[in-house]
Write a protein that holds these residues in place. Structure first.
Motif, PDB file in Angstrom:
ATOM      1  N   GLY A 502       0.796  -1.219   0.000  1.00  0.00           N
ATOM      2  CA  GLY A 502       0.000   0.000   0.000  1.00  0.00           C
ATOM      3  C   GLY A 502       0.825   1.262   0.000  1.00  0.00           C
ATOM      4  O   GLY A 502       0.360   2.315   0.449  1.00  0.00           O
ATOM      5  N   CYS A 503       2.061   1.204  -0.527  1.00  0.00           N
ATOM      6  CA  CYS A 503       2.953   2.365  -0.472  1.00  0.00           C
ATOM      7  C   CYS A 503       2.638   3.401  -1.550  1.00  0.00           C
ATOM      8  O   CYS A 503       3.124   4.531  -1.487  1.00  0.00           O
ATOM      9  N   ASP A 504       1.877   3.031  -2.573  1.00  0.00           N
ATOM     10  CA  ASP A 504       1.458   3.955  -3.638  1.00  0.00           C
ATOM     11  C   ASP A 504       2.623   4.575  -4.406  1.00  0.00           C
ATOM     12  O   ASP A 504       2.482   5.637  -5.005  1.00  0.00           O
ATOM     13  N   ASN A 569      -4.854   4.094   4.456  1.00  0.00           N
ATOM     14  CA  ASN A 569      -5.545   2.868   4.059  1.00  0.00           C
ATOM     15  C   ASN A 569      -5.390   1.856   5.193  1.00  0.00           C
ATOM     16  O   ASN A 569      -4.273   1.496   5.560  1.00  0.00           O
ATOM     17  N   SER A 572      -3.013  -0.969   4.484  1.00  0.00           N
ATOM     18  CA  SER A 572      -1.636  -0.698   4.074  1.00  0.00           C
ATOM     19  C   SER A 572      -0.703  -0.968   5.245  1.00  0.00           C
ATOM     20  O   SER A 572      -1.102  -0.934   6.409  1.00  0.00           O
ATOM     21  N   HIS A 585       2.858   6.270   8.491  1.00  0.00           N
ATOM     22  CA  HIS A 585       3.351   5.749   7.218  1.00  0.00           C
ATOM     23  C   HIS A 585       4.837   5.421   7.376  1.00  0.00           C
ATOM     24  O   HIS A 585       5.563   6.169   8.045  1.00  0.00           O
TER      25      HIS A 585
END
Length: 672
Positions: A502-504, A569, A572, A585
């Motif tokens: 989920g790091c995008d 998310n 994530s 994060h």
């Protein structure tokens, strides 16, 4: 008296009926007795202990035993995966493949349920039936009631049963098959579902989740917004198909995956596989040490030189000496006291003051042995001391793990990360000038530590942590399958993939991801290498922040990063303390997991024209603005004076404000 006697006779008759049972497994009645010896149940194959209540038939050497619960199983039943036919109990010695678990060798003989309809081969093993919510009792009048139904997924019209098999795409599970079905009675409506889907249970249990899963006729919008994947097959959901999910934990699976048995992964079949994530303090010995051993360098497992001898090292301007954790613990504490480092300063979280940081891999060298593999290669390990290299000059803070010190000076190739016929040579960033880092072509992170450079492709560089990543790993985020590092050609064929961490972020140009060969799970190499935990003196001084792969377990609601204050998310990967309910994060913990995780900072300099005191090269964390340009430089690198709370950003020092884009001479900076 007469009534009491009649009641006793009735109870005695019921007891006799219960004590003896007629079972299809044998032609003679079975008697309920207390087992006097150990045996195996002829129904399920599980052991019977002495003293257990069992049904038994014994004649000479022909003995037969059944657990009480096995003998009382229904002779006929229905199952949600095969509702169109009745399943009949059988006892067989023939191998049959189960329609749920697909195994053929669970039982050599025993009870199973089989469909006797012509041409139908549906079979269930005993162990796949017991305690299965999808199994339900057989009802003789049920067939009449099932001709027309009102289903909760389609309340506006009735559905009628089509017993003739025809191929169609089911509006419940999304699969195309040829079997009996229910279709809408309204001519203009094309709603059409399998008969087996129409009678799925409202709740089921799965071995891999601790709550019941509820049936939902649509995918909740949150799952679509955050791109949730099935927790069994790792594939995305279509919004209009049914799912099973846990509303509390947001565990979610496709209908077709809900009844699949997860494989039980055994490491023994594949030999020794490295487990991720690994602790930050184990990187030097477990990750890089394993790579050094794979290259045939065994010398580092024993102290290579006597303690009193100093050795030259190609990438440092002083000699290095071998020290042990026992001899350095007291001296390190003295250094901290001399420098006035304060670990309790919550605002100054810019550098890792309480740790020795290796100048090769930029991870901690702890003073006590905490790695999962001993660097001494011996269980005795001489009082648990462990060895590393440091600069022989007391004032020079240059340190190396023993494994980093022994990295091979040249590699013939890195076939998974680069061209097979290109050799690589070991190089080093300049730790005295951390503002001149090298960018790793694999993880796209800058480093001033050790790295390998291609002798042909001058632009290709890979830091030693990425170099040391194994070809196959076991990761806690995907416990049921192993992950393989794809070759460069395989990665190129993917074009673009979405990382399941989920790091995008898009993969680096030369990055090959780790992929599960059994399903669609895939993560960046840099995400697979994230450390097991991180620390934050500012946010949580008392607990480590653990790398969490699914924070939704037993925690409903939204998640926000406590650093950037952006919504996260829930599925994530994040660093989280459950006790304090703080989440981050990985990229927001810049010096341990984010942008500067591979850069060693904290060096001290004298810059006469900039400030009268010694300045430390670090990130700005105690305030937001540079004292020279006045711009917001929060969490950006520059030079800081703790005495005056003075900060000059890198660009103000590097560029003279009076002459546009004129570089300052480096002679103005003196390393302390």
């Amino acid at each position: 008296m007469m009534r009491e006697k009649e009641k006793e006779e009735e109870e005695e008759e019921e007891g006799i009926k219960r004590e003896m049972v007629k079972h299809g497994i044998h032609g003679h009645p079975l008697t309920l007795v207390e087992s006097r010896r150990r045996a195996a149940c002829s129904g399920c194959g599980r052991p019977i202990s002495s003293g257990d209540q069992v049904y038994m038939y014994e004649y000479r050497h022909n003995n037969l035993f059944l657990h009480e619960e096995c003998a009382e199983l229904p002779r006929k039943m229905r199952h949600a995966l095969h509702p169109q036919h009745t399943l009949t109990q059988e006892w067989t010695k023939v191998y049959k493949s189960c329609s749920i678990c697909a195994y053929t060798n669970i039982l050599t003989n025993g009870i199973m349920y089989r469909c006797r309809s012509a041409g139908c081969k549906f079979v269930l093993h005993y162990r796949c039936v017991v305690k299965d919510a999808a199994a339900y009792d057989y009802d003789e009048d049920e067939d009449d009631r099932r001709t027309k139904i009102t289903h909760p997924s389609h309340l506006k019209h009735e559905l009628k049963l089509l017993r003739r098999d025809c191929s169609f795409k089911c509006d419940a599970c999304g699969t195309t098959s040829k079997e009996s079905s229910y279709t809408c009675t309204a001519d203009a409506c094309q709603y059409w579902i399998h008969e087996r889907c129409a009678f799925l249970p409202q709740t089921i249990d799965r071995e891999d989740h601790h709550h019941k899963l509820s049936l939902s006729f649509r995918v909740p919008p949150e799952y679509i917004r955050f791109n949730y994947k099935c927790d069994v097959c790792s594939k995305y959901f279509m919004p209009d198909y049914w799912i099973y999910h846990c509303k509390l934990c947001r565990y979610v699976v496709h209908l077709k995956c809900a009844f699949k048995k997860l494989p039980h992964y055994t490491r023994g079949k594949n030999g020794w596989i490295m487990e991720f994530p690994i602790p930050r303090n184990a990187v030097g010995e477990d990750l890089i040490g394993a790579f050094v051993r794979r290259q045939g360098v065994e010398a580092y497992t024993q102290p290579p030189i006597p303690h009193q001898d100093d050795v030259d090292y190609e990438f440092h301007h002083h000699k290095l000496t071998l020290v042990s954790s026992s001899s350095s613990s007291s001296s390190f504490q003295e250094e901290k006291e001399e420098n006035g480092d304060d670990d309790d300063d919550e605002e100054d979280y810019s550098s890792r003051k309480s740790e020795l940081i290796c100048d090769g891999c930029i991870t901690p060298i702890f003073l006590k042995q905490t790695s999962t593999s001993s660097c001494l290669g011996s269980s005795s390990s001489k009082d648990n001391y462990y060895y590393y290299m440091r600069c022989s000059m007391r004032s020079c803070k240059y340190y190396l793990h023993l494994a980093c010190f022994h990295m091979p000076p040249q590699l013939p190739s890195l076939p998974l990360l680069h061209h097979r016929d290109h050799s690589l040579v070991l190089r080093s960033g300049d730790n005295r000038k951390p503002w001149y880092p090298q960018r790793c072509s694999v993880c796209d992170k800058e480093t001033n530590g050790l790295y390998y450079g291609c002798t042909i492709c001058k632009e290709f560089k890979v830091d030693i942590k990425c170099t040391s990543m194994p070809g196959t790993i076991y990761h806690a985020a995907h416990p049921n399958h192993l992950l393989d590092l794809l070759s460069k050609d395989e990665a190129r064929s993917l074009a673009y993939f979405k990382c399941d961490a989920g790091c995008d972020s898009r993969p680096a140009l030369n990055e090959a991801p780790y992929k599960c060969r059994s399903c669609d799970f895939m993560v960046h190499l840099k995400c697979a290498g994230l450390p097991e935990s991180a620390t934050s003196r500012r946010w949580d001084k008392h607990h480590p922040l653990l790398l969490t792969h699914d924070a939704t377990v037993n925690r409903p609601g939204d998640f926000y990063c406590d650093q950037c204050e952006q919504e996260m998310n829930p599925r994530s990967w994040m660093y989280r303390c459950r006790s304090c309910d703080v989440s981050f994060h990985p990229d927001c913990l810049k010096t341990t997991c984010g942008e500067y995780r591979n850069i060693k900072i904290g060096q001290k300099y004298v810059i006469k024209e900039a400030h009268c005191h010694t300045l430390t090269y670090q990130l700005l964390t105690t305030k937001r603005k540079c004292n020279t340009c006045g711009k917001d430089k929060h969490e950006r690198p520059g030079f800081y004076c703790a005495l005056c709370n003075f900060f000059i950003c890198f660009y103000c020092w590097f560029f003279d404000s009076s002459i546009k884009y004129f570089l300052r001479p480096e002679a103005d900076v003196t390393l302390v």
